[in-house]
Design an enzyme around this catalytic site. Structure first.
Site, PDB file in Angstrom:
ATOM      1  N   SER A   1      -2.309  65.003 126.777  1.00 38.36           N
ATOM      2  CA  SER A   1      -1.817  65.913 127.823  1.00 38.36           C
ATOM      3  C   SER A   1      -0.741  66.810 127.234  1.00 38.36           C
ATOM      4  CB  SER A   1      -1.212  65.087 128.956  1.00 38.36           C
ATOM      5  OG  SER A   1      -0.148  64.318 128.416  1.00 38.36           O
ATOM      6  N   LYS A   2      -0.381  67.830 127.996  1.00 36.85           N
ATOM      7  CA  LYS A   2       0.692  68.715 127.544  1.00 36.85           C
ATOM      8  C   LYS A   2       1.996  67.915 127.418  1.00 36.85           C
ATOM      9  CE  LYS A   2       3.248  72.890 128.683  1.00 36.85           C
ATOM     10  NZ  LYS A   2       4.515  72.203 128.452  1.00 36.85           N
ATOM     11  N   ARG A   3       2.177  67.007 128.375  1.00 39.22           N
ATOM     12  CA  ARG A   3       3.396  66.207 128.361  1.00 39.22           C
ATOM     13  C   ARG A   3       3.492  65.365 127.075  1.00 39.22           C
ATOM     14  NH1 ARG A   3       5.850  62.143 132.326  1.00 39.22           N
ATOM     15  NH2 ARG A   3       3.724  61.474 132.606  1.00 39.22           N
TER      16      ARG A   3
END
Ligand code: GLU
Length: 504
Positions: free
Chosen positions: A261-263
């Site tokens: 994910s981007k996170r």
């Protein structure tokens, strides 16, 4: 029939690397088969539309070298290529399904839908959704008289059109990656096909467009696999031949635990988007692969192997080679772990294979560095085996441009000896008398100075490097001398002798 594939992003934000990989695999299949690669913008969900996202996606693919044969910028015979520009196409297809009893009008308000879900949850229904069972208790054209329905339609009451999911039926389809997939319709709901704002949903628009655009293969991320049974049923309902499906494995976090994910990427400190992206809502800037120093060809090569394997040990593939080697049959079933170190390795390989002049040109373009081109090209040549990014030439190679201000303490303690200083003094005196020299001449002079009293090379070489670069390791020392020039070499040695104390 010629292969026609599409990449169909929704402009809801920047393009994630998973999306780039999907586009790449579509592109590779099209080019390999002499077919067409199409970009279609799926923007029917106006509530998720993000300003600038479409341009971003198109620019990012262009940087990657994934060039469409047809698309919103390129045009083509099957356009328009943006679903919002095709709005008027879809209603007739929904109407056709209604007239054949395969879809129906539903007039339920959001509150009524909530109530239904609550009721079903309370009754511990396995699938608390609008489906083949619950639809019989709702306000729709299956439960109301034709008169009532007409009256509502005429009075302009809001409605949606839902697909009438067959009850308890097995949907089967063959996926190129996953082989046969079988899903029972009991788990599926009566998906909305047309929304109350007159826009089709993703499902209807996607199927209608894939049909009208004569798409032969649908290659997309695994997250769309749950939608595929509905899509297969829609093709059947329209009496159209379904394309072949290939659902690509997920990109996983480096430790293999969960989706990338981007996170996760932010936490681990690597990019997830191809180009810089500024979120228009938060103003947050996410650095892209491009701006982090990755070459597009290295980035493509790296992504190509995240989910596909050539069946050999070969790792380096140009785009042409990827096109000739690619096949859907060699797409892996299991998720691909994302490893940024591997991305760096690919970048190193591609930089290493560039000519010195190419590297110098790139460096000039990237850093505006004001150094004679020929000199820069020589410096690039001496650094290119040790760089990951083009900017490393000026960062790790700072000593080419500036005399060292500090000296590596460990090397000073171990190697800056009285004996070394003595020899370096002689060498500096030699250098001071000479004009510029080649690396070979530098080596000759150095050896000549040492051989006067048979001092071994290893006793002086590290101290010489320390004096010239401040570091304990780096590119070929004789090349460094040749690049710095004799006067600068002599002056750096003298400065180091002045600044540093000898250890013995
Ligand atoms: N619009 C969908 C997306 O954003 C396309 C999925 C598909 O390829 O069918 O990924």
């Amino acid at each position: 029939m010629s292969v026609r594939v599409r990449f169909a992003p929704s402009p809801t934000g920047a393009l994630h690397i998973g999306g780039v990989r999907t586009a790449l695999y579509n592109y590779l299949l099209a080019k390999k088969s002499g077919g067409q690669f199409i970009i279609r913008i799926e923007d029917t969900d106006q509530s998720r539309y993000v300003e600038g996202a479409e341009d971003y996606i198109l620019n990012a693919l262009e940087w990657c070298g994934i060039v469409p044969d047809e698309g919103p910028k390129t045009g083509g015979d099957y356009g328009p290529y943006r679903q919002s520009d095709r709005k008027s196409f879809y209603k007739q297809y929904a109407d056709k399904l209604i007239s054949e009893g395969k879809a129906y009008y539903a007039f339920d308000t959001p509150e009524e839908l909530d109530e239904m879900r609550e009721r079903l949850k309370e009754a511990r229904m396995a699938n608390p959704q609008y489906n083949a069972i619950s639809r019989n208790q709702m306000k729709n054209s299956l439960t109301m008289s034709a008169e009532e329905v007409n009256q509502k339609l005429e009075s302009g009451e809001q409605y949606v059109i839902r697909f009438k999911m067959p009850k308890n039926d097995d949907v089967r389809f063959k996926d190129v990656v996953r082989d046969w997939v079988v899903v029972n319709t009991t788990t599926l709901d009566d998906k909305v096909l047309m929304k109350s704002d007159g826009m089709p949903t993703y499902h209807l628009a996607n199927i209608v467009d894939d049909h009208l655009m004569e798409i032969t293969h649908v290659i997309r991320g695994e997250e769309w696999l749950p939608s595929a049974p509905l899509h297969v049923l829609l093709y059947e309902a329209f009496g159209w031949q379904a394309p072949q499906f290939a659902h690509l494995p997920l990109l996983l976090k480096p430790d293999g635990n969960g989706k990338l994910s981007k996170r996760a990427a932010d936490q681990l400190g690597f990019p997830i988007f191809p180009l810089n992206w500024t979120d228009p809502e938060t103003g947050e800037l996410s650095k892209g692969f491009k701006e982090s120093g990755y070459l597009p060809e290295a980035f493509m090569n790296f992504l190509s192997l995240l989910g596909w394997n050539p069946g050999t040990e070969q790792e380096l593939f140009s785009m042409e080679e990827l096109i000739s080697e690619f096949s859907l049959e060699r797409i892996n079933k299991s998720g691909a772990k994302f490893d940024i170190e591997k991305a760096k390795w690919f970048n190193q390989q591609y930089l290493k294979n560039k000519s010195n002049d190419e590297l110098a040109q790139m460096l000039k373009a990237e850093t505006n560095i004001d150094v004679d081109f020929e000199l820069l090209s020589t410096i690039a040549g001496s650094m290119k085996e040790r760089i990951t990014f083009i900017s490393d030439i000026v960062e790790s190679g700072d000593f080419f441009f500036n005399a060292p201000q500090t000296y590596d303490e460990k090397t000073v303690n171990k190697k800056w000896t009285t004996e070394a200083v003595h020899k370096l003094t002689d060498f500096a005196n030699e250098m001071g008398q000479l004009e510029n020299i080649s690396p070979e001449e530098a080596k000759e002079k150095f050896i000549a100075v040492l051989s006067k009293d048979n001092t071994p090379l290893g006793k002086v070489m590290p101290a010489l490097r320390l004096a010239l670069t401040g570091a304990g390791g780096g590119p070929d020392l004789m090349e460094i001398i040749s690049i710095l020039g004799t006067k600068e070499t002599a002056s750096r040695i003298r400065k180091a002798i002045e600044v540093l104390k000898t250890s013995n």
